[in-house]
Design an enzyme around this catalytic site. Structure first.
Site, PDB file in Angstrom:
ATOM      1  CG  HIS A   1      20.633  17.538  13.558  1.00  6.26           C
ATOM      2  ND1 HIS A   1      21.847  18.178  13.678  1.00  6.26           N
ATOM      3  CD2 HIS A   1      20.787  16.333  14.144  1.00  6.26           C
ATOM      4  CE1 HIS A   1      22.707  17.377  14.301  1.00  6.26           C
ATOM      5  NE2 HIS A   1      22.084  16.246  14.597  1.00  6.26           N
TER       6      HIS A   1
ATOM      7  CD  GLU B   1       2.586   1.296  10.492  1.00  3.54           C
ATOM      8  OE1 GLU B   1       3.008   1.907   9.502  1.00  3.54           O
ATOM      9  OE2 GLU B   1       1.522   0.661  10.489  1.00  3.54           O
TER      10      GLU B   1
ATOM     11  CE  LYS C   1      -1.536   2.447  10.105  1.00  5.66           C
ATOM     12  NZ  LYS C   1      -0.707   1.513   9.396  1.00  5.66           N
TER      13      LYS C   1
ATOM     14  CB  CYS D   1     -12.112   0.780  -8.772  1.00  5.12           C
ATOM     15  SG  CYS D   1     -11.953   2.540  -9.047  1.00  5.12           S
TER      16      CYS D   1
ATOM     17  NE  ARG E   1     -10.331  -3.834  -5.507  1.00  6.24           N
ATOM     18  CZ  ARG E   1      -9.155  -4.423  -5.628  1.00  6.24           C
ATOM     19  NH1 ARG E   1      -8.760  -5.296  -4.729  1.00  6.24           N
ATOM     20  NH2 ARG E   1      -8.372  -4.165  -6.646  1.00  6.24           N
TER      21      ARG E   1
ATOM     22  CE  LYS F   1      -5.920  -3.304   3.783  1.00  4.32           C
ATOM     23  NZ  LYS F   1      -5.226  -2.746   4.957  1.00  4.32           N
TER      24      LYS F   1
ATOM     25  CD1 TRP G   1      -9.838   5.980  -3.213  1.00  4.90           C
ATOM     26  CD2 TRP G   1      -8.495   6.144  -4.996  1.00  4.90           C
ATOM     27  NE1 TRP G   1      -8.781   6.788  -2.867  1.00  4.90           N
ATOM     28  CE2 TRP G   1      -7.942   6.901  -3.932  1.00  4.90           C
ATOM     29  CE3 TRP G   1      -7.821   6.098  -6.206  1.00  4.90           C
ATOM     30  CZ2 TRP G   1      -6.749   7.607  -4.054  1.00  4.90           C
ATOM     31  CZ3 TRP G   1      -6.630   6.800  -6.333  1.00  4.90           C
ATOM     32  CH2 TRP G   1      -6.104   7.543  -5.265  1.00  4.90           C
TER      33      TRP G   1
ATOM     34  CG  ASN H   1      -9.485  -1.943 -10.236  1.00  7.42           C
ATOM     35  OD1 ASN H   1      -9.103  -0.836  -9.904  1.00  7.42           O
ATOM     36  ND2 ASN H   1      -8.932  -3.064  -9.789  1.00  7.42           N
ATOM     37  N   GLY H   2      -8.728   0.376 -12.683  1.00  7.80           N
ATOM     38  CA  GLY H   2      -7.429   0.589 -13.338  1.00  7.80           C
ATOM     39  C   GLY H   2      -7.388   1.951 -13.992  1.00  7.80           C
TER      40      GLY H   2
ATOM     41  CD  GLU I   1      -3.435   4.773   6.811  1.00  7.63           C
ATOM     42  OE1 GLU I   1      -2.790   4.307   7.779  1.00  7.63           O
ATOM     43  OE2 GLU I   1      -3.517   4.185   5.730  1.00  7.63           O
TER      44      GLU I   1
HETATM   45  O1  M6R Z   1      -0.805  -3.554  -0.102  1.00 11.23           O
HETATM   46  P1  M6R Z   1       0.498  -2.870   0.203  1.00 11.23           P
HETATM   47  O2  M6R Z   1       1.150  -3.376   1.424  1.00 11.23           O
HETATM   48  O3  M6R Z   1       1.431  -2.870  -0.981  1.00 11.23           O
HETATM   49  O4  M6R Z   1       0.107  -1.360   0.456  1.00 11.23           O
HETATM   50  C1  M6R Z   1       1.082  -0.385   0.658  1.00 11.23           C
HETATM   51  C2  M6R Z   1       0.480   0.869   1.240  1.00 11.23           C
HETATM   52  O5  M6R Z   1      -0.457   1.418   0.361  1.00 11.23           O
HETATM   53  C3  M6R Z   1      -0.187   0.607   2.585  1.00 11.23           C
HETATM   54  O6  M6R Z   1       0.687   0.011   3.483  1.00 11.23           O
HETATM   55  C4  M6R Z   1      -0.706   1.937   3.185  1.00 11.23           C
HETATM   56  O7  M6R Z   1       0.368   2.754   3.508  1.00 11.23           O
HETATM   57  C5  M6R Z   1      -1.587   1.643   4.401  1.00 11.23           C
HETATM   58  N1  M6R Z   1      -2.872   2.253   4.203  1.00 11.23           N
HETATM   59  C6  M6R Z   1      -1.032   2.163   5.664  1.00 11.23           C
HETATM   60  O8  M6R Z   1      -1.865   1.892   6.742  1.00 11.23           O
END
Ligand code: M6R
Length: 610
Positions: free
Chosen positions: A506, A483, A487, A2, A27, A605, A74, A99-100, A490
């Site tokens: 395994h 990673e 990606k 948010c 956000r 984000k 969000w 926000n929160g 996501e």
């Molecule tokens: O702001 P941060 O690095 O603490 O965020 C951690 C994760 O939420 C962030 O890396 C998330 O996994 C990304 N969207 C991945 O691309």
């Protein structure tokens, strides 16, 4: 999650609020809304979906006012509906954006219902609106009413409040969520982050935990948690407008992938300029804090956690110190055994991830005094709660999928490993010079990897129709496989998993058939022969291999084995170079599947909730 923005001025602030919300959309993008005080009326526009939809509605309704608040959501409490969208209004008289998460909202809701308040949404935020209204009706002014209300809330909040009876002020408060005040000429602003108001002012005050503030056109008064007037430093933000614009790119993710050579060289500038690793890179008292450190504990989430995993390999091999890496949300709820001489390193792009912040607080409560934060956002909560800090200089990262933040975290963590090695007498001058030289050449190698984009685009067409994918790596490249899989899932919504290549037999090998693309990170290092054997296991089951290897490895394509060669093996920094192709692969597969690359479904984000 948010984003909130607010403005009080002599001009129409609706365009400022809309522009601010567009910049805060990273956000959260489930719904957006505005509330303004216009000629003795409290007017509100809310829409599910993107800010642009809400903007169109606001335009249609001719919304204009010199005082207003806005929100991009969000969803947490309550689904994605217009009723649950902010701002929330109490009795048509007072509006709140938040926000929160308010943890005691159920108890407060019951109490307010008993007092005659009717609820129109399922949100925790509506409780705040009614609570402030309740105190206002007890005769408190808006500031005192907000202060009384937040004293009765538990949880995390950044809020902005406007009321019909107060056409010349806005009151804001924060606890656990970011909020800053922007200072203009006869106009003032509030926002979750500086990007939202940068077009209006660069002069900002970062509110501290428990602060409330009253904004009028002519001034801002800040009060600490104890309710007493407080002085807060005024910062001049150096965020550039260009860094917030797309420029010639189609998506922020694409822009941010291509910014990596620059982001990396900015992040390592001090090391290169000093031609040395040293504790001073981490803050004034770093030498004292790092002296006597016997081990490292890394805490982070998501992509930042994967950066931590890479660092674990580096710290143990370069500095010879034991290093454990843990997902922050797991660590914070277990009975961890603290080691007072271990340095706790938190990694966070945003600096406001709740799980990471809480893990840090937990570590401190267990007696960990030596803390270091690797962070991309100056003045954010996590570095402020840490004794030492290394700021990555990636610039604003707007795409929800983290890219340049990850590679800059890696160079920062490499610097941590080398500095600890030096402090522990494990880095001789020749090795130090070689590592610095490797860093110096890294942006060039990353650029070469970026030049592979056309080949990777060609692969993406083959991936686009797939439902699943596997990613394999070994050693320090296993986290890069993780990673790559993150990606891909996501932003393209293809189900992807990563395994250490040796682990395949395994269990996961059972998944492999002709429909399962298997991406392999296979650099020309001492594990290459082992990885080749694992690839044979895949081929023998009809699996199709997509291999990223180095230009100098003697490994070529064959039937069912597609190969892209990254630049020649760059040694210890190889995981950074091998990150680029997996980012590009995810980006182009997502493009081919037509997903919303920068705003993938269900995500945001900054994850400021549990
Ligand atoms: O702001 P941060 O690095 O603490 O965020 C951690 C994760 O939420 C962030 O890396 C998330 O996994 C990304 N969207 C991945 O691309």
């Amino acid at each position: 999650m948010c984003g909130i923005v607010g403005a009080i001025a002599d001009r129409d602030v609706v365009p400022v609020l809309v522009e601010g919300l567009k910049r805060l959309e990273y956000r959260g993008y489930d719904s957006a809304g505005l509330a303004v005080l216009d000629d003795g009326r409290l007017r509100r526009v809310r829409r599910t979906g993107r800010v642009s939809e809400m903007e169109a509605a606001a335009r249609e309704q001719g919304l204009a006012a010199s005082l207003g608040i806005g929100h991009t959501r969000w969803a947490t409490h309550g689904g994605v509906t217009e009723d649950n969208a902010h701002p929330h209004i109490s009795f048509g008289e007072l509006a709140v954006v938040h926000n929160g998460i308010i943890e005691n909202h159920d108890a407060q809701r019951a109490r307010l219902q008993d007092a005659g308040y009717a609820f129109e949404s399922e949100t925790d935020t509506e409780v705040i609106a009614h609570l402030v209204h309740f105190h206002r009706k007890q005769g408190l002014d808006l500031l005192a009413a907000v202060q009384a209300a937040v004293r009765e809330l538990t949880g995390a909040y950044a809020i902005a409040v406007v009321g019909l009876d107060d056409p010349d002020r806005m009151v804001v408060a924060r606890m656990g969520c970011p909020l800053l005040v922007g200072l203009g000429e006869s106009e003032n602003f509030v926002a979750s982050d500086v990007s939202a108001i940068i077009q209006a002012t660069r002069r900002v005050i970062f509110l501290e935990e428990g602060d409330t503030a009253e904004l009028t056109r002519d001034g801002v008064r800040v009060f600490g948690e104890d309710g007493q007037a407080a002085e807060r430093e005024v910062h001049v933000s150096d965020v550039s407008l260009a860094s917030l614009e797309l420029g010639p790119y189609s998506h922020f993710m694409q822009k941010e992938i291509h910014e990596q050579p620059r982001a990396i060289s900015d992040t390592i500038e001090a090391v290169i300029d000093n031609d040395a690793f040293g504790p001073e890179l981490f803050g004034a008292d770093a030498a004292e804090v790092l002296a006597g450190i016997e081990g490292i504990k890394i805490l982070a989430c998501g992509t930042s956690y994967y950066a931590g995993l890479v660092a674990g390999y580096w710290i143990e091999s370069i500095a010879g110190l034991p290093c454990s890496v843990e997902i922050a949300s797991e660590y914070r709820y277990r009975d961890a055994v603290p080691h007072p001489r271990h340095l706790v390193v938190t990694i966070s792009q945003s600096g406001e991830t709740l799980d990471t912040m809480e893990a840090l607080k937990y570590a401190k409560s267990l007696g960990h005094e030596a803390t270091l934060s690797i962070c991309n956002v100056p003045e954010s909560a996590i570095p402020r709660a840490s004794r030492l800090v290394y700021y990555t200089r990636a610039g604003a990262e707007i795409g929800v999928a983290s890219t340049k933040a990850f590679t800059t975290q890696l160079v920062a963590l490499f610097t941590v490993a080398c500095t600890l090695a030096k402090l522990h007498g494990r880095l001789d001058p020749e090795t130090e010079a070689a590592h610095i030289d490797a860093l110096r050449h890294l942006p060039g190698s990353v650029q070469h990897a970026l030049n592979l984009e056309p080949q990777i685009t060609a692969w993406s067409e083959r991936f686009a129709p797939k439902a699943n994918a596997l990613f394999l790596g070994r050693g320090v490249h296993y986290p890069i496989a993780l990673e790559g899989a993150l990606k891909l899932k996501e932003i393209s919504y293809i189900h992807a998993e990563a395994y250490p290549a040796g682990e395949l037999k395994h269990g996961p090998l059972a998944l492999v058939d002709a429909d399962m693309p298997v991406v392999v990170i296979a650099p020309n290092d001492r594990l290459l022969e082992k990885v080749k054997s694992n690839m044979q296991e895949v081929r023998a089951r009809g699996g199709e291999l997509y291999v990223f290897t180095d230009a100098d490895s003697e490994f070529g394509p064959s039937e069912g084995v597609h190969v892209i060669r990254t630049p020649r093996h760059v040694g210890v920094l190889s995981p950074i170079v091998h990150t680029i192709p997996v980012q590009l692969l995810a980006y182009h597969v997502a493009l081919a599947r037509g997903t919303d690359v920068d705003k993938p479904r269900n995500l945001a984000k900054s994850v400021t909730v549990e």
